[in-house]
Design an enzyme around this catalytic site. Sequence first.
Site, PDB file in Angstrom:
ATOM      1  CD1 TRP A 186      -2.570   1.858   0.536  1.00 34.60           C
ATOM      2  CD2 TRP A 186      -1.206   2.456   2.225  1.00 34.60           C
ATOM      3  NE1 TRP A 186      -2.863   3.159   0.877  1.00 34.60           N
ATOM      4  CE2 TRP A 186      -2.039   3.552   1.901  1.00 34.60           C
ATOM      5  CE3 TRP A 186      -0.263   2.596   3.240  1.00 34.60           C
ATOM      6  CZ2 TRP A 186      -1.960   4.768   2.573  1.00 34.60           C
ATOM      7  CZ3 TRP A 186      -0.176   3.808   3.911  1.00 34.60           C
ATOM      8  CH2 TRP A 186      -1.027   4.884   3.580  1.00 34.60           C
ATOM      9  CE  LYS A 229      -6.373   5.954   2.506  1.00 36.75           C
ATOM     10  NZ  LYS A 229      -5.525   5.931   3.683  1.00 36.75           N
ATOM     11  CG  ASP A 260      -8.779  -0.860   4.091  1.00 37.23           C
ATOM     12  OD1 ASP A 260      -9.855  -0.397   4.478  1.00 37.23           O
ATOM     13  OD2 ASP A 260      -7.738  -0.818   4.776  1.00 37.23           O
ATOM     14  CG  HIS A 287      -6.250  -4.435   4.883  1.00 41.86           C
ATOM     15  ND1 HIS A 287      -5.346  -3.407   4.773  1.00 41.86           N
ATOM     16  CD2 HIS A 287      -5.537  -5.578   5.014  1.00 41.86           C
ATOM     17  CE1 HIS A 287      -4.121  -3.923   4.823  1.00 41.86           C
ATOM     18  NE2 HIS A 287      -4.211  -5.230   4.955  1.00 41.86           N
ATOM     19  CG  ASP A 295      -9.115   4.491   5.621  1.00 39.24           C
ATOM     20  OD1 ASP A 295      -9.683   3.506   6.098  1.00 39.24           O
ATOM     21  OD2 ASP A 295      -7.930   4.487   5.251  1.00 39.24           O
ATOM     22  CG  ASP A 297      -7.843   2.431   9.515  1.00 34.06           C
ATOM     23  OD1 ASP A 297      -8.071   1.314   9.054  1.00 34.06           O
ATOM     24  OD2 ASP A 297      -7.325   3.349   8.851  1.00 34.06           O
ATOM     25  CG  ASP A 327      -5.658  -1.593   8.028  1.00 35.24           C
ATOM     26  OD1 ASP A 327      -5.033  -1.162   9.015  1.00 35.24           O
ATOM     27  OD2 ASP A 327      -5.562  -1.086   6.894  1.00 35.24           O
TER      28      ASP A 327
END
Length: 421
Positions: A186, A229, A260, A287, A295, A297, A327
């Site tokens: 990434w 992304k 992700d 992910h 994003d 997380d 993630d």
Amino acid sequence: MRKEVLTRYENSKKVYENLGINVEECIEILSKVKLSVHCWQGDDVKGFETPDSSLSGGISATGNYPGRARNGEELRMDLEKALSLIPGTHKVNLHAIYAEFDNEVPSRDKIEPKHFKKWVEWAKKNNLGLDFNPSLFSHPNADSGLTLSHPCSNIREFWINHCIASRKIGEYFGKELGQTCLTNIWIPDGYKDTPSDRLTPRKRLKESLDKIYSVPTNSLYNDDSVESKVFGIGVESYTVGSHEFYLNYSILNNKLCLLDNGHFHPTESVADKISSMLLFQDKLALHITRPVRWDSDHVITFNDDVREIAKELVRNDALNKVYIGLDFFDASINRIAAWVLGSRNTLKALLEALLIPNELLSKIQDEGDFTRRLVLLEELKTYPLGDIWDYFCEINQVPCKDEWLKEIKEYEIKILNKRGA
Ligand code: RNT
Ligand code: ZN
């Protein structure tokens, strides 16, 4: 086995059996699922290179809960605690910044398998697999926000060599541990404002990847994936490694595409992508995370997004074709609890998905009985999943329900609270 748990299990098992579900088989399938538990929840993605490293690349761990792991010993100890409360046998996902050196820290393009010897020994002792990631952030050569797509060839070369070195480490993990390592790339590359040239950086990224992958690794030991992304903090207008970029790159170059679920527009469903991806590619990498407005997380909760992803994996018979990575990195709550909760929620979502009469529902759909499809899917939401889950925890010798938090609280008092910043 506690009698109370067993009685609840036996009663609830009958409820699922009435739908034609073989509960024991579901439990067996779930027992074989390996999550790739990311090490970076334990130390706010700081790594061990420098004690004061700050996270860059448009990602951010916010919060200052005490007890962050500051070195390999602490991180492994915390991971062991977390893994002891998660049912099943899993993998741990490392980043290059978690290398351990005897004396001097070599530059990132010079890292070697020997710098991960302690991790491998630990993995062997704990019966764990390992996955890997080159770290193309939190480094002076990434300060401009560009790495593999940088206009300057020296900088690109540096990161290309870092990725090649990382794939060798992945291969070493696979060989040592007897299970294929996924090495995932990434990069944070992109622009804050509208670019005046979208093509050239992507051309450079493509060339860099071609160079990285021109070095062979043994596919028994190492699989390669690329993670797309949509945007990052400070990189709001353009991301070089977009989904379209990597989807095409991975298909044409026989690499895995990593999705992700924090890396798409908020109403875009990653669950919906899985069937299309797997029609054209043999394997897929994920992910799992929880984006809140961006994003961010956050820790994985048992939410609709994750439950739908789990359903697609089960319905498409994809559990053997997918690397399920986690993630998230929340520094505002107990980090070990974050790991345990996120991992248990992912497994719980898979159990829920396994306990769905998928063949029946597929038939109902083909018959056009959409009323029955909706009713059954809705009623299933309140079937007694928790009783089967508790039994699964009990046979795996991990605490049921929120009983696991007690152990973490004790660990916090005894260990985490004694650590400095
Ligand atoms: C960043 C990506 C990437 C990182 C980790 C640390 O947006 O999701 O996977 O979170 O590699
Ligand atoms: Zn990710």
